[in-house]
Design an enzyme around this catalytic site. Structure first.
Site, PDB file in Angstrom:
ATOM      1  N   HIS A 152      -6.046  -7.221   2.688  1.00  0.00           N
ATOM      2  CA  HIS A 152      -4.823  -6.458   2.964  1.00  0.00           C
ATOM      3  C   HIS A 152      -3.957  -6.489   1.709  1.00  0.00           C
ATOM      4  CE1 HIS A 152      -1.527  -5.415   6.121  1.00  0.00           C
ATOM      5  NE2 HIS A 152      -1.184  -4.942   4.936  1.00  0.00           N
ATOM      6  N   GLU A 158      -7.079  -3.165   4.849  1.00  0.00           N
ATOM      7  CA  GLU A 158      -5.921  -2.924   5.697  1.00  0.00           C
ATOM      8  C   GLU A 158      -4.719  -2.580   4.841  1.00  0.00           C
ATOM      9  OE1 GLU A 158      -6.896  -6.246   9.166  1.00  0.00           O
ATOM     10  OE2 GLU A 158      -5.260  -6.584   7.745  1.00  0.00           O
ATOM     11  N   HIS A 185      -4.689 -11.028  14.421  1.00  0.00           N
ATOM     12  CA  HIS A 185      -3.399 -11.666  14.151  1.00  0.00           C
ATOM     13  C   HIS A 185      -3.238 -12.901  15.027  1.00  0.00           C
ATOM     14  CE1 HIS A 185       0.278 -11.168  11.736  1.00  0.00           C
ATOM     15  NE2 HIS A 185       0.792 -11.995  12.621  1.00  0.00           N
TER      16      HIS A 185
END
Length: 240
Positions: A43, A70, A190
């Site tokens: 990410h 991401e 997450h």
């Protein structure tokens, strides 16, 4: 089978702390795959405080499983994706100064905006996933973006899990079931860890992939990277 994609952002954070190449991010990605990871996730953020844009370019040349990038689809991010063309792009609406991702997309408000981005990314050959809260209205509207999958933002699940697992999982089960009915694949990520992952997996039969970084890397400090990846994989093979 639900696939485990290992997010290696925290390995890059450690490397960046000293300004050299230790730990070696590319070797860490190779090792994660060798130890059983079925994907590598990064990410990159605009300030490059962990994964750098060049890391994503370099990783594309060595990842042999599935490469997932991401991020918020800013012009720089989209330019990177056009160059790298990962197997999967996960669109996340995080602000530049966010410590970590903290909310899913409003797919009603941003449907037209997302449709344009998703259309372009799919034309590049990327599977596209959209980061969502377990909100049924947002899941329904995600269909209109053209996305292939949603990624359920699981922080709320992780926070409530210890006190009431059944209540914690309920909105996620409903969102996953609706997504499946609408033809959307389901990912999740997450704050997932060795304590709450198996229960999530058991209750979301349609779950295609989880992306886990922070907890996995923390566990690896004590348990070793190979053992930790195998332990996480084991959570994804448990049966109700």
């Amino acid at each position: 089978m639900t696939k485990l994609s290992v997010n290696i952002n925290k390995i890059a954070t450690l490397r960046n702390a000293r300004g050299h190449n230790r730990p070696d991010l590319l070797q860490a990605a190779r090792d994660c795959e060798r130890f059983g990871a079925e994907g590598i996730t990064v990410h990159p953020r605009p300030d490059e405080r962990h994964i750098r844009y060049q890391d994503a370019r370099d990783l594309k040349n060595i990842v042999t499983t599935e490469f997932n990038i991401e991020g918020n689809p800013t012009p720089d991010f989209l330019e990177l994706v056009r160059e790298v063309r990962p197997e999967q792009v996960t669109l996340v609406p995080d602000a530049p100064d966010a410590i970590t991702s903290n909310a899913g997309w409003d797919t009603v408000k941003h449907q037209v905006y997302l449709l344009g981005i998703v259309t372009e990314l799919k034309a590049l050959g990327c599977r596209v996933s959209i980061f969502l809260d377990p909100d049924l209205a947002m899941v329904k509207a995600a269909v209109g973006t053209g996305a292939d999958r949603i990624e359920l933002y699981t922080e709320a699940y992780a926070q409530q899990y210890k006190a009431d697992p059944a209540a914690a999982i309920a909105p996620y089960r409903a969102a996953a079931e609706l997504a499946q009915q609408l033809g959307l694949g389901v990912n999740a990520g997450h704050d997932l860890d060795l304590e709450n992952l198996a229960y999530l997996h058991q209750n979301l039969p349609a779950l295609a992939e989880v992306s886990i970084g922070h907890a996995l890397i923390c566990d690896a400090l004590y348990l070793g990277l190979e053992n930790t990846i195998q332990l996480y994989r084991r959570q994804l093979t448990s049966i109700i």
